[in-house]
Write a protein that holds these residues in place. Structure first.
Motif, mmCIF file in Angstrom:
data_model
loop_
_atom_site.group_PDB
_atom_site.id
_atom_site.type_symbol
_atom_site.label_atom_id
_atom_site.label_comp_id
_atom_site.label_asym_id
_atom_site.label_seq_id
_atom_site.Cartn_x
_atom_site.Cartn_y
_atom_site.Cartn_z
ATOM 1 N N SER A 115 37.853 -16.080 47.562
ATOM 2 C CA SER A 115 37.742 -14.815 47.584
ATOM 3 C C SER A 115 39.120 -14.048 46.943
ATOM 4 O O SER A 115 38.703 -12.966 46.405
ATOM 5 C CB SER A 115 37.758 -14.288 49.132
ATOM 6 O OG SER A 115 38.708 -14.847 49.930
ATOM 7 N N SER A 116 40.154 -14.694 46.869
ATOM 8 C CA SER A 116 41.340 -14.249 46.317
ATOM 9 C C SER A 116 41.102 -13.884 44.870
ATOM 10 O O SER A 116 41.834 -13.341 44.314
ATOM 11 C CB SER A 116 42.635 -15.010 46.721
ATOM 12 O OG SER A 116 42.276 -16.281 46.070
ATOM 13 N N TRP A 117 40.182 -14.721 44.365
ATOM 14 C CA TRP A 117 39.915 -14.491 42.690
ATOM 15 C C TRP A 117 39.020 -13.370 42.269
ATOM 16 O O TRP A 117 38.946 -13.131 41.339
ATOM 17 C CB TRP A 117 39.248 -15.805 42.228
ATOM 18 C CG TRP A 117 40.251 -16.927 42.223
ATOM 19 C CD1 TRP A 117 41.593 -16.907 42.613
ATOM 20 C CD2 TRP A 117 40.152 -18.098 41.692
ATOM 21 N NE1 TRP A 117 42.082 -18.211 42.405
ATOM 22 C CE2 TRP A 117 41.365 -18.885 41.876
ATOM 23 C CE3 TRP A 117 38.954 -18.805 40.851
ATOM 24 C CZ2 TRP A 117 41.578 -20.355 41.266
ATOM 25 C CZ3 TRP A 117 39.138 -20.080 40.535
ATOM 26 C CH2 TRP A 117 40.305 -20.781 40.687
ATOM 27 N N GLN A 118 38.190 -12.831 43.340
ATOM 28 C CA GLN A 118 37.250 -11.946 43.143
ATOM 29 C C GLN A 118 37.791 -10.473 43.062
ATOM 30 O O GLN A 118 38.691 -9.991 43.900
ATOM 31 C CB GLN A 118 36.480 -11.829 44.292
ATOM 32 C CG GLN A 118 35.477 -13.283 44.614
ATOM 33 C CD GLN A 118 34.796 -13.176 45.559
ATOM 34 O OE1 GLN A 118 34.077 -12.099 46.194
ATOM 35 N NE2 GLN A 118 33.930 -14.429 45.649
ATOM 36 N N VAL A 119 37.436 -9.799 42.042
ATOM 37 C CA VAL A 119 37.784 -8.278 41.683
ATOM 38 C C VAL A 119 36.776 -7.419 41.919
ATOM 39 O O VAL A 119 35.721 -7.543 41.378
ATOM 40 C CB VAL A 119 38.304 -8.371 40.084
ATOM 41 C CG1 VAL A 119 38.831 -6.862 39.675
ATOM 42 C CG2 VAL A 119 39.405 -9.289 39.804
ATOM 43 N N ARG A 120 37.050 -6.555 42.730
ATOM 44 C CA ARG A 120 35.712 -5.637 43.447
ATOM 45 C C ARG A 120 36.166 -4.109 43.153
ATOM 46 O O ARG A 120 35.230 -3.384 42.844
ATOM 47 C CB ARG A 120 35.819 -5.805 44.856
ATOM 48 C CG ARG A 120 35.416 -6.959 45.069
ATOM 49 C CD ARG A 120 34.821 -7.428 46.648
ATOM 50 N NE ARG A 120 34.356 -8.560 46.876
ATOM 51 C CZ ARG A 120 33.342 -8.999 46.995
ATOM 52 N NH1 ARG A 120 32.381 -8.258 46.400
ATOM 53 N NH2 ARG A 120 32.962 -10.402 47.311
ATOM 54 N N SER A 121 37.474 -3.872 42.930
ATOM 55 C CA SER A 121 37.821 -2.416 42.565
ATOM 56 C C SER A 121 37.245 -1.835 41.276
ATOM 57 O O SER A 121 37.373 -2.853 40.237
ATOM 58 C CB SER A 121 39.015 -2.064 43.072
ATOM 59 O OG SER A 121 40.189 -2.437 42.097
ATOM 60 N N GLU A 122 36.974 -0.707 41.005
ATOM 61 C CA GLU A 122 36.811 0.042 39.581
ATOM 62 C C GLU A 122 38.146 -0.307 38.918
ATOM 63 O O GLU A 122 37.976 -0.451 37.730
ATOM 64 C CB GLU A 122 36.243 1.429 39.941
ATOM 65 C CG GLU A 122 34.910 1.527 40.598
ATOM 66 C CD GLU A 122 34.489 2.919 40.481
ATOM 67 O OE1 GLU A 122 35.035 3.673 39.710
ATOM 68 O OE2 GLU A 122 33.718 3.313 41.202
ATOM 69 N N ALA A 123 39.262 0.022 39.339
ATOM 70 C CA ALA A 123 40.509 0.044 38.653
ATOM 71 C C ALA A 123 40.615 -1.608 38.130
ATOM 72 O O ALA A 123 40.979 -1.606 36.947
ATOM 73 C CB ALA A 123 41.718 0.536 39.474
#
Length: 682
Positions: free
Chosen positions: A321-329
């Motif tokens: 989960s630490s590799w997953q990018v979720r925010s728009e920025a």
């Protein structure tokens, strides 16, 4: 796992844990010699058998790279797989045929001149697959289902368009087909929404595309959202038009038995050229060398064995989960469309009793595609694609249909609720005559059935699971308690195993109603439904300190795109990074032409040459002996024809010669047997 090895690794390298993914890890099993993987350095370790990973695996193996392909599941395909329904699913008369249902987790269509078809033909992976053409493309516009004209003949034959609209749409589609030769006509709108360009086409003149034609082009031909740019919209329209007529009247193909056959075909190609595949096996951690440029040097599998590798390609389901990018920025900083990443893909699979739009032809039914544009009536914000698969596709038994729906959204049940209510009936069918290939359904009233009446076999309050356990059919009740009106059957005789008991008289015959014909609902009835969502995060492999790991690729999960072009493009980019300058999936040789080099081939060839020379010498000797014996036999036959008064000395001489000849060639099993004057064998 050997603790000494781990301690030595942690002294100079960093272990990155991979077990925090969304799916459970493969089960740890006792390590034995049969469980050990080959102890060698692999050019690539690939995790997951999704489509992108399978294409990369086939491409690397094809050029001789050492590939180890692992999957934590016991089946191929990952999120692109095709799976059966469970035995407990309520399937009405098809309950005993549950293994014959093939449901896709990520259904997609192949454009006839798209990137996937070109790749299948080029690499000859198509030899492992079968396809069926999509017979029709439909759209739901202004409250009705209409057939989208695909070819020029369809445009002029359709009653959907006026004569002036037919001429306009023909000119516009001709322009789209060659738009790359007229860039000046749309360069001012290249980055602006395609919808805006359609409203002013042709630029600088009086707009000619009516609102109806604009929706038809945007959603049914270009298959785009309203946010797509003009340049991308024109390319999508061209993509659609070029695919028409190659394999049928529509631009689409569907793989027989489901889209999960595609990753399996590429895995088969990889295995043919030396790729190693192990199911129920995964990685526990990756080993990153501490240097100026962080690179992965190996990995540790879930059984504790350390493996050396140069590259790792993994499905996003295996990433922590630490590799997953979720925010728009974060998404914009990685050059990714944040709108797509923050939305998941909503999917719905239905099993129905009849076609949503029956074909007018009497031949074998073909699948069809229905496009549902966003509207207030359907309570949708994104385009929804509905694909209906008949039994001719191998997706289900004869007599029922599989319906696959796909759209961007957050909650599948909310996204598709209005569509299901509009097109389908949630009640169970009254008439459930089992197909000929299924065993008869047992009932408790077999004696009364012979007298012309039938009783309800299942309890009215029994659940489908309880009914299946008791060996009876579950009663068919309405989806909502307040609506218990039975559905009229088109057949004169009714099988009441699935009838609503509240609408039958004591004899088991449905109660007559003056308005039964008016209340008849011809919409497809749903046997079973499955709602689910697939997340679509962006994953970036980093160490605990946040440093990017250069030689690990995390593939993009499946998306709401109708075709495969983006997935093929990603697989090609990964391959080009690992093997720059190499040909991507060159044509495979014919099976009879494949020859693998083995150690010691030179010695073996010399030995084979010596053996071949000895065999030729023996063959020459045998030919000489056979010719000699044939001459002797001719002499004996001449002697046999002599008068009976011939001397006994001559006979004994002839017999002695034959006996000597036989003894001298006793090792030849095909030697002809000589005969004496009386015709008996010596």
């Amino acid at each position: 796992m050997d603790t000494n090895v781990v301690e030595r690794v942690e002294d100079m390298e960093e272990m990155v844990d991979l077990l925090s993914g969304s799916l459970p890890a493969a089960k740890d099993q006792p390590t034995g010699k049969e469980d050990q993987l080959p102890d060698t350095e692999y050019d690539a370790i690939i995790l997951g058998t999704g489509l992108v990973e399978s294409i990369v695996s086939a491409a690397l193996s094809r050029i001789g790279k050492a590939v180890l392909h692992l999957d934590r599941n016991m089946f191929y395909g990952a999120e692109c797989s095709t799976i059966p329904v469970t035995e407990s699913s309520p399937l009405g008369p098809f309950q005993n045929m549950w293994r014959r249902f093939n449901l896709d987790r990520s259904p997609k269509l192949l454009y006839a001149r798209g990137a996937m078809v070109d790749l299948l033909v080029q690499s000859k992976v198509s030899r492992y697959l079968e396809f069926r053409g999509v017979g029709r493309t439909l759209s739901y516009i202004d409250g009705k289902m209409v057939e989208v004209p695909c070819s020029a003949a369809d445009v002029f034959n359709t009653t959907l368009l006026k004569l002036t609209e037919k001429n306009v749409i023909k000119r516009f589609l001709t322009f789209c087909l060659n738009h790359d030769q007229h860039t000046a006509d749309y360069q001012d709108f290249a980055s602006r929404p395609f919808k805006e360009y359609l409203s002013v086409w042709p630029v600088g003149k009086k707009p000619q595309l009516s609102p109806f034609l604009q929706r038809l082009v945007l959603h049914c031909i270009a298959m785009c959202s309203e946010q797509v740019s003009t340049e991308d919209g024109l390319k999508a329209t061209q993509y659609y038009l070029r695919s028409i007529g190659r394999y049928g009247n529509t631009p689409f193909l569907w793989p027989m038995y489901g889209s999960g056959e595609l990753p399996q075909a590429f895995c088969r190609m990889s295995a043919v050229f030396g790729g190693i595949f192990v199911l129920n096996r995964s990685l526990k951690s990756v080993v990153v060398t501490k240097s100026e440029e962080e690179r992965c040097s190996g990995a540790v599998c879930n059984l504790g064995q350390k493996l050396k590798c140069k590259w790792i390609v993994m499905n996003k389901e295996y990433s922590p989960s630490s590799w997953q990018v979720r925010s728009e920025a974060q998404a914009s900083s990685h050059g990714t469309d944040s709108h797509t990443d923050r939305n998941s893909v909503s999917r719905l699979v239905l099993i129905t009793d009849r076609s949503l739009s029956p074909s007018s032809s009497d031949g074998v039914e073909d699948p069809f595609l229905l496009t549902i544009p966003p509207s207030e009536e359907m309570k949708t914000q994104h385009v929804a694609h509905l694909l209906e698969l008949p039994s001719s596709t191998g997706a289900c038994p004869s007599g029922c249909y599989i319906v696959q729906m796909t759209s961007l959204g957050s909650t599948a049940e909310e996204d598709f609720s209005a569509i299901v209510k509009t097109f389908f009936n949630s009640k169970r069918p009254v008439s459930t005559t089992p197909p000929p290939s299924s065993p008869p359904v047992s009932t408790e009233a077999s004696s009364s059935a012979s007298e012309g009446t039938e009783d309800t076999a299942a309890r009215s309050d029994a659940t489908p699971a309880e009914a299946a356990a008791e060996g009876t059919a579950a009663p068919c009740t309405a989806a909502t308690p307040e609506d218990d009106t039975a559905i009229s059957s088109d057949k004169p005789e009714l099988d009441n195993d699935c009838a609503d008991p509240g609408n039958t008289d004591v004899s088991g015959t449905p109660a007559a109603s003056e308005s039964s014909a008016e209340q008849e609902d011809t919409r497809p009835v749903i046997y079973e439904r499955f709602y689910f969502n697939q997340s679509n995060p962006v994953c970036t492999p980093v160490t605990a300190s946040g440093v990017h790991i250069k030689n690990i690729f995390v593939t993009t999960p499946t998306n709401a795109e109708l075709g495969y072009s983006s997935l093929v493009k990603e697989a090609r980019e990964v391959f080009d990074t690992i093997c720059p300058g190499e040909e991507f999936l060159p044509p495979a040789p014919e099976p009879e032409d494949i020859c693998f080099d083995r150690p010691g081939d030179d010695g073996d060839k010399a030995k084979e040459s010596t053996d071949a020379g000895s065999s030729e010498q023996r063959a020459d000797d045998n030919d000489h002996q056979e010719s000699t014996e044939a001459g002797q036999c001719d002499e004996q036959e001449t002697e046999c024809k002599q008068p009976s008064g011939s001397s006994s000395a001559e006979k004994s001489s002839s017999a002695g010669g034959a006996e000597a000849s036989t003894e001298g060639n006793s090792s030849c099993s095909d030697m002809p047997v000589s005969t004496d004057a009386t015709g008996t064998s010596d």
